[in-house]
Design a protein around this motif. Structure first.
Motif, PDB file in Angstrom:
ATOM      1  N   LYS A   1       0.846  -1.186   0.000  1.00 28.77           N
ATOM      2  CA  LYS A   1       0.000   0.000   0.000  1.00 28.77           C
ATOM      3  C   LYS A   1       0.886   1.242   0.000  1.00 28.77           C
ATOM      4  CE  LYS A   1      -3.839   2.074   2.554  1.00 28.77           C
ATOM      5  NZ  LYS A   1      -4.679   1.943   3.762  1.00 28.77           N
ATOM      6  N   ARG A   2       0.574   2.197  -0.939  1.00 34.71           N
ATOM      7  CA  ARG A   2       1.397   3.397  -1.057  1.00 34.71           C
ATOM      8  C   ARG A   2       0.504   4.631  -1.212  1.00 34.71           C
ATOM      9  NH1 ARG A   2       5.526   2.546  -5.836  1.00 34.71           N
ATOM     10  NH2 ARG A   2       6.679   4.182  -4.734  1.00 34.71           N
ATOM     11  N   THR A   3       0.878   5.713  -0.538  1.00 32.33           N
ATOM     12  CA  THR A   3       0.235   6.995  -0.754  1.00 32.33           C
ATOM     13  C   THR A   3       1.085   7.807  -1.732  1.00 32.33           C
ATOM     14  OG1 THR A   3       1.420   8.039   1.063  1.00 32.33           O
ATOM     15  CG2 THR A   3      -0.648   6.954   1.601  1.00 32.33           C
ATOM     16  N   LEU A   4       0.601   8.987  -2.101  1.00 38.09           N
ATOM     17  CA  LEU A   4       1.365   9.832  -3.027  1.00 38.09           C
ATOM     18  C   LEU A   4       2.711  10.228  -2.425  1.00 38.09           C
ATOM     19  CD1 LEU A   4      -1.440  12.161  -4.448  1.00 38.09           C
ATOM     20  CD2 LEU A   4      -0.229  10.306  -5.623  1.00 38.09           C
ATOM     21  N   LEU A   5       2.693  10.597  -1.141  1.00 36.14           N
ATOM     22  CA  LEU A   5       3.952  10.963  -0.489  1.00 36.14           C
ATOM     23  C   LEU A   5       4.904   9.772  -0.413  1.00 36.14           C
ATOM     24  CD1 LEU A   5       2.646  13.239   2.419  1.00 36.14           C
ATOM     25  CD2 LEU A   5       3.738  13.943   0.284  1.00 36.14           C
ATOM     26  N   GLN A   6       4.358   8.593  -0.188  1.00 34.45           N
ATOM     27  CA  GLN A   6       5.215   7.406  -0.133  1.00 34.45           C
ATOM     28  C   GLN A   6       5.813   7.094  -1.507  1.00 34.45           C
ATOM     29  OE1 GLN A   6       2.337   4.742   1.802  1.00 34.45           O
ATOM     30  NE2 GLN A   6       3.843   4.395   3.433  1.00 34.45           N
ATOM     31  N   ARG A   7       5.073   7.369  -2.576  1.00 33.54           N
ATOM     32  CA  ARG A   7       5.602   7.125  -3.924  1.00 33.54           C
ATOM     33  C   ARG A   7       6.848   7.974  -4.161  1.00 33.54           C
ATOM     34  NH1 ARG A   7       2.169   4.450  -7.436  1.00 33.54           N
ATOM     35  NH2 ARG A   7       0.066   4.069  -6.607  1.00 33.54           N
ATOM     36  N   LYS A   8       6.784   9.243  -3.732  1.00 31.02           N
ATOM     37  CA  LYS A   8       7.944  10.112  -3.922  1.00 31.02           C
ATOM     38  C   LYS A   8       9.134   9.649  -3.081  1.00 31.02           C
ATOM     39  CE  LYS A   8       5.226  14.237  -5.012  1.00 31.02           C
ATOM     40  NZ  LYS A   8       4.879  15.623  -4.605  1.00 31.02           N
ATOM     41  N   ALA A   9       8.845   9.095  -1.901  1.00 31.97           N
ATOM     42  CA  ALA A   9       9.925   8.645  -1.021  1.00 31.97           C
ATOM     43  C   ALA A   9      10.313   7.197  -1.269  1.00 31.97           C
ATOM     44  CB  ALA A   9       9.491   8.815   0.443  1.00 31.97           C
ATOM     45  N   ARG A  10       9.668   6.534  -2.236  1.00 28.45           N
ATOM     46  CA  ARG A  10       9.910   5.117  -2.558  1.00 28.45           C
ATOM     47  C   ARG A  10       9.740   4.247  -1.303  1.00 28.45           C
ATOM     48  NH1 ARG A  10      11.450   3.572  -7.129  1.00 28.45           N
ATOM     49  NH2 ARG A  10      12.460   1.679  -6.347  1.00 28.45           N
ATOM     50  N   LEU A  11       8.625   4.494  -0.599  1.00 28.63           N
ATOM     51  CA  LEU A  11       8.276   3.723   0.590  1.00 28.63           C
ATOM     52  C   LEU A  11       6.917   3.075   0.397  1.00 28.63           C
ATOM     53  CD1 LEU A  11       9.307   6.299   3.370  1.00 28.63           C
ATOM     54  CD2 LEU A  11      10.620   4.318   2.583  1.00 28.63           C
ATOM     55  N   ALA A  12       6.606   2.097   1.248  1.00 27.02           N
ATOM     56  CA  ALA A  12       5.304   1.427   1.160  1.00 27.02           C
ATOM     57  C   ALA A  12       4.999   0.724   2.482  1.00 27.02           C
ATOM     58  CB  ALA A  12       5.309   0.416   0.012  1.00 27.02           C
ATOM     59  N   HIS A  13       3.696   0.584   2.769  1.00 23.17           N
ATOM     60  CA  HIS A  13       3.253  -0.250   3.883  1.00 23.17           C
ATOM     61  C   HIS A  13       3.094  -1.680   3.366  1.00 23.17           C
ATOM     62  CE1 HIS A  13       2.874   3.309   6.101  1.00 23.17           C
ATOM     63  NE2 HIS A  13       1.571   3.540   6.019  1.00 23.17           N
ATOM     64  N   LEU A  14       3.636  -2.658   4.100  1.00 22.32           N
ATOM     65  CA  LEU A  14       3.508  -4.063   3.713  1.00 22.32           C
ATOM     66  C   LEU A  14       2.599  -4.760   4.714  1.00 22.32           C
ATOM     67  CD1 LEU A  14       7.308  -4.851   3.118  1.00 22.32           C
ATOM     68  CD2 LEU A  14       5.714  -3.555   1.687  1.00 22.32           C
ATOM     69  N   SER A  15       1.760  -5.645   4.225  1.00 17.88           N
ATOM     70  CA  SER A  15       0.889  -6.396   5.128  1.00 17.88           C
ATOM     71  C   SER A  15       0.570  -7.753   4.534  1.00 17.88           C
ATOM     72  CB  SER A  15      -0.409  -5.622   5.398  1.00 17.88           C
ATOM     73  OG  SER A  15      -1.163  -5.463   4.208  1.00 17.88           O
ATOM     74  N   PHE A  16       0.267  -8.702   5.408  1.00 19.01           N
ATOM     75  CA  PHE A  16      -0.223 -10.010   4.963  1.00 19.01           C
ATOM     76  C   PHE A  16      -1.329 -10.452   5.907  1.00 19.01           C
ATOM     77  CE2 PHE A  16       2.999 -11.255   8.069  1.00 19.01           C
ATOM     78  CZ  PHE A  16       2.373 -12.279   8.752  1.00 19.01           C
ATOM     79  N   SER A  17      -2.180 -11.316   5.435  1.00 17.35           N
ATOM     80  CA  SER A  17      -3.293 -11.818   6.245  1.00 17.35           C
ATOM     81  C   SER A  17      -3.258 -13.331   6.288  1.00 17.35           C
ATOM     82  CB  SER A  17      -4.630 -11.329   5.691  1.00 17.35           C
ATOM     83  OG  SER A  17      -4.825 -11.813   4.382  1.00 17.35           O
ATOM     84  N   ILE A  18      -3.791 -13.872   7.383  1.00 15.78           N
ATOM     85  CA  ILE A  18      -3.884 -15.314   7.569  1.00 15.78           C
ATOM     86  C   ILE A  18      -5.283 -15.645   8.055  1.00 15.78           C
ATOM     87  CG2 ILE A  18      -1.431 -15.605   8.120  1.00 15.78           C
ATOM     88  CD1 ILE A  18      -2.254 -15.588  11.091  1.00 15.78           C
ATOM     89  N   MET A  19      -5.622 -16.907   8.017  1.00 12.30           N
ATOM     90  CA  MET A  19      -6.858 -17.370   8.631  1.00 12.30           C
ATOM     91  C   MET A  19      -6.658 -17.405  10.134  1.00 12.30           C
ATOM     92  SD  MET A  19      -9.319 -17.956   6.504  1.00 12.30           S
ATOM     93  CE  MET A  19     -10.368 -19.001   7.517  1.00 12.30           C
ATOM     94  N   ALA A  20      -7.561 -16.776  10.879  1.00 10.47           N
ATOM     95  CA  ALA A  20      -7.477 -16.790  12.339  1.00 10.47           C
ATOM     96  C   ALA A  20      -8.883 -16.703  12.888  1.00 10.47           C
ATOM     97  CB  ALA A  20      -6.640 -15.622  12.855  1.00 10.47           C
ATOM     98  N   GLY A  21      -9.178 -17.572  13.846  1.00 10.38           N
ATOM     99  CA  GLY A  21     -10.532 -17.641  14.355  1.00 10.38           C
ATOM    100  C   GLY A  21     -11.479 -18.054  13.237  1.00 10.38           C
ATOM    101  N   SER A  22     -12.639 -17.411  13.182  1.00 12.81           N
ATOM    102  CA  SER A  22     -13.600 -17.714  12.121  1.00 12.81           C
ATOM    103  C   SER A  22     -13.421 -16.786  10.933  1.00 12.81           C
ATOM    104  CB  SER A  22     -15.022 -17.573  12.665  1.00 12.81           C
ATOM    105  OG  SER A  22     -15.214 -16.273  13.197  1.00 12.81           O
TER     106      SER A  22
END
Length: 487
Positions: A427-448
């Motif tokens: 996930k990247r915002t406009l400011l992150q694009r200029k700074a070549r940064l990004a939020h990384l995330s992953f999901s798993i099955m947990a509970g229901s």
């Protein structure tokens, strides 16, 4: 299996549950009621509750038929419920003081559709009956289903297990001292007192407040300090009772967790249901070099911390690899360096942690000068917090694992196998694009449902490299020791 009823102790449990729900209205009626008829009304409600409990117990029956649990209940509306063995994720046993007195247990059946609650609860059955139901309904049958062994001493409890781990007495006391349970106790007290809020008039509350102010600030401070000490000791006792005799054992298909003194619990988790391992350290425990180990499992009810289950309440960080090697060898990873969030991202962490408090501090400084200037101390604290968040943020990949490390109120290290990852997101915002940064995330099955983990402001090259890794086909797992951070 013939159709059976619960033990008659269920009547008492049902009656106590009704009394607990009606406790505060009863107290209000008894205290403020002006007529004898009010007391007769209360007595009538108790008698009706007792009859309802007896009828409910008589009409509740269960049996295992064609590999499914069949429960029937209800007087006027007859309810039939079928729980297939294939849908069952776990069969958990617990014992409160009354259960122990009558040598009974409570069996909770959890399924994927159970959401935050167990799908079914058999509140009072014998240990032998629980053993039989575990053998008939367990999702993965094994030969180790002896209910008699569940709550025996630690040495006998896991005699047939492949491996076992006990929390030492020193770690038990250290956990109680650093649990931070004071907040939970205070919340419980406020919830209790809030039940009387509508019963007390504003005059009584005002008189109480004026009396407290009349004591003087010194005496109020002394009482507050004593109260804090008492709450801290209560929180310690609650933690000790909850995690006393903690034992983790492993068979070929499951791990079993037994804990508790007054309220004994035994939880079984299929190894195939475990989706990730998480190591957590709050600030004090980081300083002491100890940690808590959780597993995130699919299909479990929301019981302890979200959908996480504690498998090691507290142990030295240096012993975490040893416990994982014995209990969950698939989650051991090789020593290697972490890829940390770049230095240019630090300012983003500092701004994110403190910008709201900067506005608050500026406002208080202007309105309440000079005392409002003290609010800038809070801003300084949030800057330290943001600096620590950036310092911890890091990721790693191995041939079969992805590791995330992040910091909120505690430091978390998450280990997940590629085949258990449901999604990977950049996930990247406009400011992150200029700074070549990004939020990384992953999901798993947990509970229901699912659970997501995120590391903020990583290099975009790292994000793309991990995406390529996630997109490739999973090779064969090679288990190796857990790695340390390379400085």
């Amino acid at each position: 299996m013939s159709r059976k009823r619960l033990h008659p102790l269920h009547i008492l449990f049902s009656l106590l549950k009704g009394v607990r729900e009606m406790l505060f209205p009863f107290i209000a009626v008894i205290l403020f009621g002006q007529s004898i008829w009010v007391l007769w009304g209360v007595l009538a409600v108790v008698v009706i509750g007792l009859l309802t409990s007896v009828i409910g117990w008589w009409r509740f029956t269960y049996a295992v038929e064609d590999a499914q649990l069949h429960i029937t209940q209800g007087l006027i509306i007859r309810k039939n419920r079928y729980i297939s063995r294939e849908k069952i994720h776990s069969l958990d046993i617990s014992q409160n003081i009354l259960h122990q007195w009558f040598n009974l247990v409570k069996l909770q059946i959890e399924t994927a559709g159970g959401k935050d609650e167990a799908e079914a609860v058999l509140s009072a059955i014998s240990k032998n009956e629980a053993e039989l139901l575990q053998q008939l309904l367990a999702p993965n049958k094994t030969g180790d289903r002896s209910a008699d062994a569940l709550f025996e001493s630690a040495g006998n409890d896991v005699s047939s297990s492949e491996a076992r781990w006990y929390m030492s007495r020193k770690m038990m006391w250290l956990m109680a001292a650093t649990s931070g349970g004071v907040g939970v106790v205070v919340s419980g007290i406020f919830v209790f007192l809030s039940q009387f809020d509508e019963m007390l008039s504003s005059t009584v509350a005002d008189q109480a407040f004026e009396y407290v102010l009349s004591l003087g600030f010194v005496l109020i401070g002394v009482f507050a300090f004593i109260l804090l000490i008492v709450l801290y000791l209560v929180a310690m006792i609650v933690t000790l009772l909850k995690y006393a005799r903690f034992t983790l054992s492993k068979t070929s298909e499951q791990i079993k967790i037994s804990r508790g003194l007054l309220n004994k619990r035994q939880r079984t988790i299929d190894l195939s249901k475990i989706q990730a391992v998480r190591v957590q350290q709050n600030l004090i425990r980081q300083w002491l070099g100890v940690a808590t180990v959780y597993v995130e499992s699919a299909g479990s009810a929301k019981e302890e911390t979200g959908f996480s289950t504690i498998i090691a309440p507290l142990l030295p960080v240096s012993e975490v690899p040893e416990v994982l090697e014995r209990m969950l060898p698939d989650y051991i990873v090789a020593e290697d360096s972490w890829t940390r969030s770049p230095k240019r991202a630090r300012i983003r962490y500092l701004i994110r942690a403190s910008w709201i408090w900067v506005i608050v501090a500026a406002t208080l400084s202007a309105v309440l000068y000079p005392f409002g200037l003290l609010a800038w101390l809070v801003v300084a604290g949030t800057l330290v917090f943001g600096f620590r968040e950036h310092q911890v943020a890091a990721v790693r990949t191995t041939e079969k694992h992805l590791l995330f490390r992040y910091h909120n109120w505690s430091k978390h290290t998450v280990i997940v196998k590629k085949q258990h990852m449901q999604t990977y997101e950049i996930k990247r915002t406009l400011l992150q694009r200029k700074a070549r940064l990004a939020h990384l995330s992953f999901s798993i099955m947990a509970g229901s449902g699912g659970k997501t983990f995120q590391v903020k402001d990583m290099e975009i090259d790292v994000a793309e490299s991990q995406y390529d890794w996630f997109s490739k086909e999973c090779p064969v797992l090679i288990a190796q020791p857990l790695g340390e951070e390379h400085q």
